[in-house]
Design a protein around this motif. Structure first.
Motif, PDB file in Angstrom:
ATOM      1  N   ALA A   1      45.012  47.164  42.970  1.00 54.45           N
ATOM      2  CA  ALA A   1      44.043  48.259  43.082  1.00 54.45           C
ATOM      3  C   ALA A   1      44.601  49.552  42.483  1.00 54.45           C
ATOM      4  CB  ALA A   1      43.662  48.469  44.542  1.00 54.45           C
ATOM      5  N   ILE A   2      45.867  49.811  42.729  1.00 62.65           N
ATOM      6  CA  ILE A   2      46.500  51.025  42.187  1.00 62.65           C
ATOM      7  C   ILE A   2      46.454  51.019  40.663  1.00 62.65           C
ATOM      8  CG2 ILE A   2      48.713  52.235  41.918  1.00 62.65           C
ATOM      9  CD1 ILE A   2      49.307  51.333  44.869  1.00 62.65           C
ATOM     10  N   LEU A   3      46.737  49.860  40.064  1.00 63.88           N
ATOM     11  CA  LEU A   3      46.728  49.758  38.596  1.00 63.88           C
ATOM     12  C   LEU A   3      45.346  49.443  38.025  1.00 63.88           C
ATOM     13  CD1 LEU A   3      49.986  47.866  37.537  1.00 63.88           C
ATOM     14  CD2 LEU A   3      49.491  50.295  37.433  1.00 63.88           C
ATOM     15  N   ARG A   4      44.377  49.214  38.928  1.00 65.96           N
ATOM     16  CA  ARG A   4      43.017  48.841  38.513  1.00 65.96           C
ATOM     17  C   ARG A   4      43.019  47.604  37.627  1.00 65.96           C
ATOM     18  NH1 ARG A   4      42.008  54.942  37.858  1.00 65.96           N
ATOM     19  NH2 ARG A   4      40.951  55.438  39.800  1.00 65.96           N
ATOM     20  N   VAL A   5      43.673  46.549  38.127  1.00 63.16           N
ATOM     21  CA  VAL A   5      43.789  45.278  37.417  1.00 63.16           C
ATOM     22  C   VAL A   5      43.051  44.221  38.231  1.00 63.16           C
ATOM     23  CG1 VAL A   5      45.435  43.554  36.568  1.00 63.16           C
ATOM     24  CG2 VAL A   5      46.056  45.959  36.542  1.00 63.16           C
ATOM     25  N   THR A   6      42.247  43.402  37.564  1.00 64.99           N
ATOM     26  CA  THR A   6      41.548  42.324  38.264  1.00 64.99           C
ATOM     27  C   THR A   6      42.496  41.147  38.490  1.00 64.99           C
ATOM     28  OG1 THR A   6      40.829  41.181  36.258  1.00 64.99           O
ATOM     29  CG2 THR A   6      39.377  42.936  37.113  1.00 64.99           C
ATOM     30  N   GLN A   7      42.079  40.247  39.356  1.00 63.55           N
ATOM     31  CA  GLN A   7      42.868  39.034  39.570  1.00 63.55           C
ATOM     32  C   GLN A   7      43.019  38.273  38.260  1.00 63.55           C
ATOM     33  OE1 GLN A   7      40.914  36.836  42.708  1.00 63.55           O
ATOM     34  NE2 GLN A   7      42.088  37.883  44.298  1.00 63.55           N
ATOM     35  N   ALA A   8      41.951  38.196  37.492  1.00 63.43           N
ATOM     36  CA  ALA A   8      41.994  37.463  36.216  1.00 63.43           C
ATOM     37  C   ALA A   8      42.966  38.115  35.235  1.00 63.43           C
ATOM     38  CB  ALA A   8      40.597  37.381  35.607  1.00 63.43           C
ATOM     39  N   GLU A   9      42.954  39.437  35.162  1.00 65.06           N
ATOM     40  CA  GLU A   9      43.862  40.140  34.256  1.00 65.06           C
ATOM     41  C   GLU A   9      45.316  39.944  34.672  1.00 65.06           C
ATOM     42  OE1 GLU A   9      40.914  43.824  32.942  1.00 65.06           O
ATOM     43  OE2 GLU A   9      42.105  43.982  34.781  1.00 65.06           O
ATOM     44  N   LEU A  10      45.573  40.032  35.969  1.00 64.63           N
ATOM     45  CA  LEU A  10      46.934  39.826  36.459  1.00 64.63           C
ATOM     46  C   LEU A  10      47.381  38.390  36.189  1.00 64.63           C
ATOM     47  CD1 LEU A  10      49.448  40.765  37.918  1.00 64.63           C
ATOM     48  CD2 LEU A  10      48.303  40.266  40.094  1.00 64.63           C
ATOM     49  N   ALA A  11      46.493  37.453  36.433  1.00 66.00           N
ATOM     50  CA  ALA A  11      46.808  36.047  36.202  1.00 66.00           C
ATOM     51  C   ALA A  11      47.200  35.803  34.746  1.00 66.00           C
ATOM     52  CB  ALA A  11      45.610  35.176  36.576  1.00 66.00           C
ATOM     53  N   GLU A  12      46.465  36.409  33.833  1.00 68.30           N
ATOM     54  CA  GLU A  12      46.770  36.250  32.409  1.00 68.30           C
ATOM     55  C   GLU A  12      48.141  36.833  32.067  1.00 68.30           C
ATOM     56  OE1 GLU A  12      44.950  37.648  28.145  1.00 68.30           O
ATOM     57  OE2 GLU A  12      43.539  37.180  29.771  1.00 68.30           O
ATOM     58  N   LYS A  13      48.472  37.966  32.669  1.00 71.32           N
ATOM     59  CA  LYS A  13      49.761  38.617  32.388  1.00 71.32           C
ATOM     60  C   LYS A  13      50.952  37.765  32.823  1.00 71.32           C
ATOM     61  CE  LYS A  13      48.129  43.365  32.827  1.00 71.32           C
ATOM     62  NZ  LYS A  13      48.722  44.413  32.028  1.00 71.32           N
ATOM     63  N   VAL A  14      50.790  37.010  33.922  1.00 71.91           N
ATOM     64  CA  VAL A  14      51.914  36.238  34.447  1.00 71.91           C
ATOM     65  C   VAL A  14      51.791  34.743  34.180  1.00 71.91           C
ATOM     66  CG1 VAL A  14      52.521  37.958  36.181  1.00 71.91           C
ATOM     67  CG2 VAL A  14      50.943  36.106  36.781  1.00 71.91           C
ATOM     68  N   GLY A  15      50.702  34.321  33.528  1.00 66.64           N
ATOM     69  CA  GLY A  15      50.577  32.931  33.104  1.00 66.64           C
ATOM     70  C   GLY A  15      50.156  31.944  34.183  1.00 66.64           C
ATOM     71  N   VAL A  16      49.285  32.396  35.105  1.00 68.70           N
ATOM     72  CA  VAL A  16      48.747  31.492  36.127  1.00 68.70           C
ATOM     73  C   VAL A  16      47.232  31.656  36.163  1.00 68.70           C
ATOM     74  CG1 VAL A  16      50.860  31.540  37.527  1.00 68.70           C
ATOM     75  CG2 VAL A  16      49.015  33.158  38.024  1.00 68.70           C
ATOM     76  N   SER A  17      46.572  30.889  37.013  1.00 65.82           N
ATOM     77  CA  SER A  17      45.116  30.997  37.137  1.00 65.82           C
ATOM     78  C   SER A  17      44.740  32.132  38.082  1.00 65.82           C
ATOM     79  CB  SER A  17      44.536  29.682  37.669  1.00 65.82           C
ATOM     80  OG  SER A  17      44.924  29.486  39.015  1.00 65.82           O
ATOM     81  N   ARG A  18      43.501  32.580  37.968  1.00 69.21           N
ATOM     82  CA  ARG A  18      42.993  33.590  38.884  1.00 69.21           C
ATOM     83  C   ARG A  18      43.026  33.069  40.315  1.00 69.21           C
ATOM     84  NH1 ARG A  18      39.326  34.268  42.151  1.00 69.21           N
ATOM     85  NH2 ARG A  18      38.225  32.394  41.520  1.00 69.21           N
ATOM     86  N   GLN A  19      42.750  31.771  40.463  1.00 69.86           N
ATOM     87  CA  GLN A  19      42.770  31.159  41.789  1.00 69.86           C
ATOM     88  C   GLN A  19      44.166  31.226  42.413  1.00 69.86           C
ATOM     89  OE1 GLN A  19      41.352  29.900  39.056  1.00 69.86           O
ATOM     90  NE2 GLN A  19      39.289  29.216  39.541  1.00 69.86           N
ATOM     91  N   ALA A  20      45.195  31.094  41.594  1.00 68.66           N
ATOM     92  CA  ALA A  20      46.570  31.190  42.093  1.00 68.66           C
ATOM     93  C   ALA A  20      46.837  32.588  42.627  1.00 68.66           C
ATOM     94  CB  ALA A  20      47.575  30.830  41.006  1.00 68.66           C
ATOM     95  N   ILE A  21      46.384  33.601  41.902  1.00 71.85           N
ATOM     96  CA  ILE A  21      46.562  34.987  42.357  1.00 71.85           C
ATOM     97  C   ILE A  21      45.824  35.187  43.676  1.00 71.85           C
ATOM     98  CG2 ILE A  21      46.116  37.426  41.852  1.00 71.85           C
ATOM     99  CD1 ILE A  21      48.380  36.155  40.153  1.00 71.85           C
ATOM    100  N   ASN A  22      44.608  34.678  43.763  1.00 71.03           N
ATOM    101  CA  ASN A  22      43.837  34.791  45.008  1.00 71.03           C
ATOM    102  C   ASN A  22      44.562  34.114  46.161  1.00 71.03           C
ATOM    103  OD1 ASN A  22      41.558  33.415  46.883  1.00 71.03           O
ATOM    104  ND2 ASN A  22      40.956  35.458  46.203  1.00 71.03           N
ATOM    105  N   SER A  23      45.107  32.939  45.922  1.00 68.91           N
ATOM    106  CA  SER A  23      45.819  32.204  46.966  1.00 68.91           C
ATOM    107  C   SER A  23      47.073  32.941  47.427  1.00 68.91           C
ATOM    108  CB  SER A  23      46.189  30.804  46.479  1.00 68.91           C
ATOM    109  OG  SER A  23      45.024  30.030  46.309  1.00 68.91           O
ATOM    110  N   ILE A  24      47.759  33.584  46.506  1.00 61.13           N
ATOM    111  CA  ILE A  24      48.943  34.372  46.871  1.00 61.13           C
ATOM    112  C   ILE A  24      48.518  35.570  47.712  1.00 61.13           C
ATOM    113  CG2 ILE A  24      50.822  35.810  45.997  1.00 61.13           C
ATOM    114  CD1 ILE A  24      50.820  33.921  43.495  1.00 61.13           C
ATOM    115  N   GLU A  25      47.474  36.268  47.265  1.00 58.52           N
ATOM    116  CA  GLU A  25      47.010  37.459  47.988  1.00 58.52           C
ATOM    117  C   GLU A  25      46.579  37.134  49.416  1.00 58.52           C
ATOM    118  OE1 GLU A  25      43.968  39.592  45.884  1.00 58.52           O
ATOM    119  OE2 GLU A  25      45.336  40.167  44.289  1.00 58.52           O
ATOM    120  N   THR A  26      45.963  35.982  49.602  1.00 56.04           N
ATOM    121  CA  THR A  26      45.458  35.615  50.932  1.00 56.04           C
ATOM    122  C   THR A  26      46.504  34.896  51.777  1.00 56.04           C
ATOM    123  OG1 THR A  26      44.502  33.566  50.057  1.00 56.04           O
ATOM    124  CG2 THR A  26      43.061  35.504  50.162  1.00 56.04           C
TER     125      THR A  26
END
Length: 66
Positions: free
Chosen positions: A10-35
């Motif tokens: 939220a601070i960087l205004r980055v979506t889950q999809a954008e973050l996922a692309e930066k680190v080479g995983v799926s958006r679902q993986a980012i969601n699973s980590i966050e939750t």
């Protein structure tokens, strides 16, 4: 394990999809980590920390075991 990933995104205004692309995983993986459903590998935790220019310990909080 708790984490501050959602707050950092939220601070960087980055979506889950954008973050996922930066680190080479799926958006679902980012969601699973966050939750808290998935604990990332050490390599992935380091990649995520680097995106936010933080230490791994700043993002991932190990809760004490009883």
């Amino acid at each position: 394990m708790k984490n501050t990933l959602r707050v950092e995104r939220a601070i960087l205004r980055v979506t889950q999809a954008e973050l996922a692309e930066k680190v080479g995983v799926s958006r679902q993986a980012i969601n699973s980590i966050e939750t808290g459903k998935y604990i990332p590998s050490t390599i992935l935790a380091i990649k995520l920390a680097r995106v936010f220019d933080k230490s791994v310990e700043d993002i991932f909080i190990i809760e004490p075991q009883d």
